[in-house]
Design a protein around this motif. Structure first.
Motif, mmCIF file in Angstrom:
data_model
loop_
_atom_site.group_PDB
_atom_site.id
_atom_site.type_symbol
_atom_site.label_atom_id
_atom_site.label_comp_id
_atom_site.label_asym_id
_atom_site.label_seq_id
_atom_site.Cartn_x
_atom_site.Cartn_y
_atom_site.Cartn_z
ATOM 1 N N PRO A 149 13.961 7.333 0.119
ATOM 2 C CA PRO A 149 13.386 7.605 -1.211
ATOM 3 C C PRO A 149 12.694 6.382 -1.810
ATOM 4 O O PRO A 149 11.673 6.505 -2.495
ATOM 5 N N ARG A 150 13.234 5.200 -1.516
ATOM 6 C CA ARG A 150 12.625 3.963 -2.006
ATOM 7 C C ARG A 150 11.232 3.782 -1.445
ATOM 8 O O ARG A 150 10.294 3.407 -2.127
ATOM 9 N N PHE A 151 11.096 4.037 -0.142
ATOM 10 C CA PHE A 151 9.806 3.854 0.518
ATOM 11 C C PHE A 151 8.795 4.866 0.004
ATOM 12 O O PHE A 151 7.628 4.546 -0.190
ATOM 13 N N VAL A 152 9.261 6.094 -0.194
ATOM 14 C CA VAL A 152 8.340 7.124 -0.664
ATOM 15 C C VAL A 152 7.806 6.732 -2.046
ATOM 16 O O VAL A 152 6.615 6.844 -2.329
ATOM 17 N N GLN A 154 7.628 3.671 -3.285
ATOM 18 C CA GLN A 154 6.771 2.502 -3.144
ATOM 19 C C GLN A 154 5.396 2.907 -2.616
ATOM 20 O O GLN A 154 4.376 2.387 -3.044
ATOM 21 N N MET A 155 5.405 3.853 -1.679
ATOM 22 C CA MET A 155 4.146 4.336 -1.103
ATOM 23 C C MET A 155 3.258 4.896 -2.220
ATOM 24 O O MET A 155 2.050 4.661 -2.248
ATOM 25 N N LYS A 157 3.345 3.998 -5.361
ATOM 26 C CA LYS A 157 2.862 2.875 -6.166
ATOM 27 C C LYS A 157 1.708 2.174 -5.466
ATOM 28 O O LYS A 157 0.729 1.771 -6.097
ATOM 29 N N ILE A 158 1.833 2.012 -4.153
ATOM 30 C CA ILE A 158 0.773 1.337 -3.401
ATOM 31 C C ILE A 158 -0.522 2.135 -3.491
ATOM 32 O O ILE A 158 -1.595 1.594 -3.702
ATOM 33 N N ARG A 159 -0.382 3.443 -3.366
ATOM 34 C CA ARG A 159 -1.575 4.297 -3.481
ATOM 35 C C ARG A 159 -2.246 4.132 -4.826
ATOM 36 O O ARG A 159 -3.457 3.998 -4.922
ATOM 37 N N MET A 188 2.718 -1.295 3.102
ATOM 38 C CA MET A 188 4.062 -0.727 3.021
ATOM 39 C C MET A 188 5.015 -1.432 3.995
ATOM 40 O O MET A 188 6.129 -1.821 3.622
#
Lengths: 299, 823
Positions: A149-152, A154-155, A157-159, A188
């Motif tokens: 869930p953290r990566f999703v 962050q992804m 936010k990066i977008r 990422m």
């Protein structure tokens, strides 16, 4: 909150239960047992999943069953009762159609049992079960569950950050899209790897690896868990005894042959029915208790 | 006896010549509360990390470091783990488990305590910290402040006698920071735990402290009671101190007020016998035309959710810095995102440079017009060096090659980063990263700059540098809109401030009036001066009113930058890039693999698997193919799991493996713009190449298992796990051991083939096995035929991914390996 009482039982009870019903439903091909398994699985799955599950059954499961039922007679040409011939000369047999139907019921029952398993066996129960036996792997699973869930997030936010620079991955041609998409993944990965070192430090700082790990859990094995476990083992034991007596034997080839339904065989089938409906018994018994207690509390 | 005794401590990072710490002499009394101050790169983090062997960076150490009278290096690591608690900066990074209750128990599990004892301690801690309401939650549901509190509680559950905190509130908003620091104070005063803390927010923390230690350039500048230490500090270090003390020193006053109350007492004494000047009015500026405008803007995130913006009106002119202040969840960030074109308003309109934003095409918005800087600058960095990142942006902007050098140089100079252009972006400190993000965005030559919490986690010196950069941009006619919690910074640098509340701007004025009108939501200096010196909102104002001009003590730019960067690389966070020298107390992590267990695995394969097949053939009838294959798969998993456990993987190996697993899972669903593309297989293959076969297998299997947990488990899961595991395992076997060269082309071909042959080869027939009793060749073949188009897409996408990302990811992994001595 969880309305299902069976989900509140100790993870070992849940695990043993699903192990039995899943293996049994994948193993038995006898029509009576298939029907019992499908009934139990469908009832429990609908009870847990409600309306969403119903639409899953109608839209996905039934087409899947149909497909499975068709595939078998197309490729399996065994069986004595030939109904017709395919253009290529292979026979279409009654037995292969019956087997196809049976296999599709089995497939449906398994899928439904798995859907119950997904709902009942939450990640913390799973980690509890694996924690003692395979502690490192269990921790790896727990950490992965923490990261996903953290990566999703962050992804996302990066977008957004890339969009704020005019480098959105949904703009531009195919090549630009792929290039920008890959850049997002690259950002990422850097972020994930660089920050993971903090996590490792935090583990080491809290004594990871200094002694053999113990496994803590918030679950308590109580009398009712023991009772449920005894019930499950008793029912499963009867079913297995039935298997050794040939109660579940059922041949499809070359001719369909099912054993007669004698009184002992009916008992075994009843035991299987009881096993498949265990979650309902549990809910019923515990539900009565809670409502009585609540009543008393009011007075 | 003192908790810690430090004598003549000098520490040099491996491969560096200048020491990060030199001749430190100090001691921490039992039960004391010590605050460690210093500019970024002064060695605070290094010193704090050295206080515990498990967090100590590697390098050369001389001098003595005694913990409870005994050399720290000789103190048992298990005892250190329990007795020395360490909490770091980034709350999210420190959490290991997915559930709150499990995280609380993590340290106790590591110590091997029995369940009843863990239960009691966890219960106690939850009550002390008020965690009960979220005890059963997933960590991902918590706010940043809650996560940091959880980290603190998880450390406190181990009953430490000393608590070390390294800038614990750098990532928190002001309210959560104060709450966190008050909890730390409670731990100190109610439980008697010794606290050693480094913190930017000195206004809140110094009043709590018994002792204040100030570091500068790796040396201990001063150490003692705060009131004794502060007046004697040199000019640039005073900036780090609480506002009342700063105001007092700036106006040449006696004494040392630390809290606002003391500040008011001091100030009212002072004004009695001095004539007070009027606070100078801010000079009216020559403003440009309206650059950015929100007109009656309404916004909500989902159709049925509550409105976040409720009729916002805002207009900002060129040459103006506008600060948007307000509490958490008031909608400030949302308003900034709408203005930046990242969100579309539901009602109302956004005008940028006189044009309606919705009529400007998306790509044109961010060229020479809008620049949006995200709150977390790490969402931008892609290159190996800062310069590479800048060049990447220039290429994206299609700047002609001969102009690139000039643009890069000028933007780096503007952001005071010239000396750092060859550093890895992640080796920069928080403040430098923020400036690097600004530099990247400035390449698009924005005329409207939107910033979200730019000063979060920056110390006062870095804030000044940042503020000056904003002033330079402003002077060039740009307009700056920043969302901030930082009242001090806004009072100093903003031209106008707006208070956001309940989805709209409720008050708006120039900062002097804005902050002197507010009595709660204002700066410490304004609170101090209220009713005594009218209109003073900054320390500079107070000093000015008392007849002193605060000295412009900002050090000259280039030399400071140099020392800053030099120190930074060596001092903060234990980030060194040379692994030749290791200090004695850092355990060497060797690659433990499965070597000793290979035999066992082989035995399993050679005896148990054939036995299973035999037993299956004799015992089972119709379903034998299905069950035998399932049993064999289960045995394969058992063998790998057993080997993995036997290898006793270390924390860094576990964490990086978990990162790859999670990336593979996220990659299954995350490739948004091209639906059939899945990055999972590519990530698993890279994991295999990086870690070797066994871990590659596990990453593949775990990734499939967990992604099915999100989608829903089914009877296909074992096959998927096994197939993906084999893909990763094979990659490891062939590339990690050097059988195949790690060349891009080879990896791509391998990726495509392994997906086509291995993954497809297992998944396709598995569905046949599920439904037919006696699988015949024709059925199996046709399953391949039907599956082939899908497999082909899968294989092609895997090859494309590997072509593009394999090399960069492997390089990133190598950097981590070298940097943190992994394996």
């Amino acid at each position: 909150m969880i309305k299902d009482e069976f989900s509140r039982f100790h993870p070992i009870v849940n695990f043993v239960y699903f192990a039995f019903v899943l293996i049994f439903s994948m193993f038995f091909m006898s029509p009576v047992y298939l029907a019992v398994s499908l009934l139990g699985a469908a009832a429990y799955s609908l009870y847990l999943g409600g309306r969403g599950r119903l639409s899953f059954i109608l839209k996905i499961l039934i087409p899947m069953m149909l497909l499975a039922a068709i595939i078998n007679p197309l490729f399996n040409h065994k069986g004595a009762t030939v109904l017709a011939y395919f253009p290529n000369g292979n026979p279409l047999t009654l037995e292969s159609i019956l087997y196809g139907a049976a296999a599709s019921v089995m497939l449906a029952a398994t899928v439904l049992w798995f859907s119950c398993l997904t709902t009942v066996m939450t990640s913390d129960k799973l980690i509890y079960l694996t924690g003692r036996l395979i502690p490192s792997l269990s921790l790896l699973i727990s950490m992965t569950l923490r990261f996903v869930p953290r990566f999703v997030k962050q992804m996302r936010k990066i977008r957004a950050a890339q969009r704020g620079m005019g480098c959105d991955a949904s703009d531009g041609g195919l090549i630009a899209k792929i290039r920008r998409g890959v850049k997002i993944i690259s950002i990422m990965v850097t972020w994930a790897l660089e920050n993971s070192v903090d996590t490792a430090d935090s583990m080491r700082s809290r004594g990871f690896g200094t002694s053999p790990r113990s496994a803590f859990s918030i679950y308590k094995f109580t009398v009712r868990d023991a009772a449920a476990l005894i019930f499950i083992f008793a029912a499963a034991g009867l079913v297995i005894f039935g298997v050794s007596c040939g109660a579940t034997a059922c041949g499809y080839f070359p001719m369909f042959s099912a054993p007669e339904l004698t009184a002992p065989r009916l008992t075994f089938a009843a035991a299987y029915l009881a096993l498949c409906l265990t979650p309902f018994f549990v809910s019923l018994i515990c539900g009565m208790k809670t409502s009585v207690e609540l009543h008393r509390g009011e007075n | 006896m003192d908790m810690y005794m430090i004598k003549n401590l000098t520490f040099t990072y491996g491969g560096r010549k200048t020491p990060a710490l030199s001749d430190i002499d100090m001691s921490f009394e039992r039960g004391s509360f010590t605050v460690l101050c210093g500019k970024s790169g002064s060695g605070k983090t290094t010193l704090l990390r050295l206080l515990k062997s498990a967090t100590a960076p590697s390098g050369e150490m001389s001098g003595e470091l005694l913990f409870e009278g005994e050399s720290l290096a000789k103190t048992d690591v298990r005892r250190q783990a329990a007795e020395i608690g360490f909490v770091g900066q980034n709350p999210e990074n420190q959490v290991v488990c997915d559930k709150v209750w499990h995280e609380l128990a993590f340290g106790l599990e590591s110590l091997g305590l029995p369940t009843p004892e863990i239960r009691a301690r966890v219960a106690e801690m939850s009550a002390f910290f008020g965690i009960e309401p979220w005890f059963h939650k997933d960590v991902s549901e918590l706010s940043g402040g809650q996560v940091q509190l959880l980290n603190l509680a998880a450390v406190m559950a181990m009953r430490p006698s000393v608590l070390i905190l390294d800038e614990p509130t750098a990532f928190l908003d002001p309210i959560a920071s104060v709450e966190f620091l008050e909890t730390v104070k409670r731990i100190n005063s109610e439980l008697g735990v010794t606290v050693i803390i480094s913190e930017h927010n000195t206004d809140a923390v110094i009043p709590m402290a018994d002792k204040l230690a100030v570091l500068s350039g790796g040396r201990l500048e001063a150490f003692g009671k705060p009131a004794d230490v502060i007046p004697g500090l040199p000019g640039d270090l005073i900036n780090l101190m609480p506002a009342p003390a700063r105001a007092c020193v700036a106006s040449g006053g006696e004494g040392c007020p630390i809290t606002v109350r003391e500040g008011r007492e001091w100030l009212s004494d002072v004004v009695k016998d001095r004539n007070v000047n009027r606070v100078s009015e801010s000079k009216p500026q020559a403003l440009g035309g309206v650059m950015a405008e929100l007109k009656n803007v309404w916004f909500r995130y989902e159709k049925n959710s509550a409105d976040v913006l409720r009729g916002v009106n805002l207009s900002v002119r060129g040459g103006e810095i506008y600060a948007l202040l307000g509490g958490n969840g008031a909608g400030k960030t949302t308003a900034a995102s709408v203005l930046g074109g990242l969100l579309n308003p539901i009602r109302g309109s956004v005008f940028i440079d006189g044009k309606k934003l919705s009529e400007i095409p998306r790509t044109a918005r961010y060229r020479n017009l809008l620049g949006v800087i995200p709150q977390n600058p790490q969402t931008l960095f892609v290159g190996k060096t800062l310069r590479e990142d800048i060049d990447d942006m220039l290429a994206e902007l299609k700047v002609p090659r001969d102009e690139r050098e000039e643009s890069a140089r000028s933007v780096l100079e503007l952001c005071e980063l010239s000396e750092l252009e060859n550093s890895h972006p992640y080796d920069l400190s928080g403040g430098e990263q923020q400036r690097a993000a600004l530099a990247k965005i400035l390449l698009t030559k924005p005329r409207i700059l939107i910033l979200d919490e730019p000063t979060k986690g920056m110390d006062n010196c870095f804030k000044r540098t940042f503020g000056e950069i904003l002033n330079r941009l402003k002077a060039d006619g740009a307009c700056v809109i920043m969302v901030s919690h930082d009242t001090e910074f806004c009072a100093e640098y903003a031209d106008r401030a707006g208070l956001f509340f309940d989805g709209e701007i409720v008050a708006e004025d120039e900062p002097k009036k804005f902050f002197s009108q507010n009595s709660y939501y204002t700066t410490a200096a304004a609170k101090m001066a209220r009713g005594i010196i009218d209109g003073a909102v900054t320390c500079r104002d107070i000093a000015g009113a008392l007849g002193e001009n605060e000295k412009e003590d900002r050090p000259p730019r280039p030399p400071k930058q140099k020392s800053d960067s030099e120190n930074k690389k060596t001092a903060d966070g234990g980030k060194n890039t040379d692994k030749n020298i290791k200090s004695e107390n850092v355990s060497t992590i060797t690659r433990r693999g499965f070597k000793g267990h290979n035999l066992l695995v082989l035995l399993l394969a050679a005896i148990i698997v054939p036995l299973t097949v035999l037993a299956g053939v004799y015992l089972l009838n119709d379903r034998k193919f299905y069950f035998i294959s399932l049993a064999v798969i289960a045995e394969a998993f058992a063998a790998f799991a057993f080997a993995f456990e036997g290898g006793k993987p270390r924390e860094r190996e576990l964490v990086t493996a978990a990162v790859f697993c999670a990336l593979a899972v996220a990659g299954r669903g995350a490739f948004f713009m091209l639906p059939q593309f899945k990055a999972t297989a590519a990530v698993v293959i890279i994991a295999g190449i990086c870690f070797g076969g066994e871990t590659g297998f596990l990453v593949g299997a775990v990734a499939m298992f967990i992604s099915n947990m999100f989608i829903g488990q089914g009877s296909w899961v074992p096959w998927q796990m096994f197939a993906m595991g084999l893909v990763g395992g094979l990659a490891g076997l062939l590339f990690h051991s050097g059988i195949l060269p790690r060349r891009r082309g080879v990896i791509c071909v391998f990726g495509a083939l392994s997906v086509l042959v291995v993954y497809g080869g297992i998944i396709n027939p598995s569905s046949v096995l599920l439904v037919t009793p006696y699988p015949q060749l024709s059925a199996l073949l046709s399953s391949y035929v039907y599956g082939f188009p899908f497999d082909l897409i899968h294989a092609a996408s895997t090859a494309v991914f590997l072509w593009l990302i394999a090399k960069p990811i492997m390089e990133k992994f190598d950097r981590i390996k070298v940097k943190y001595e992994l394996f």
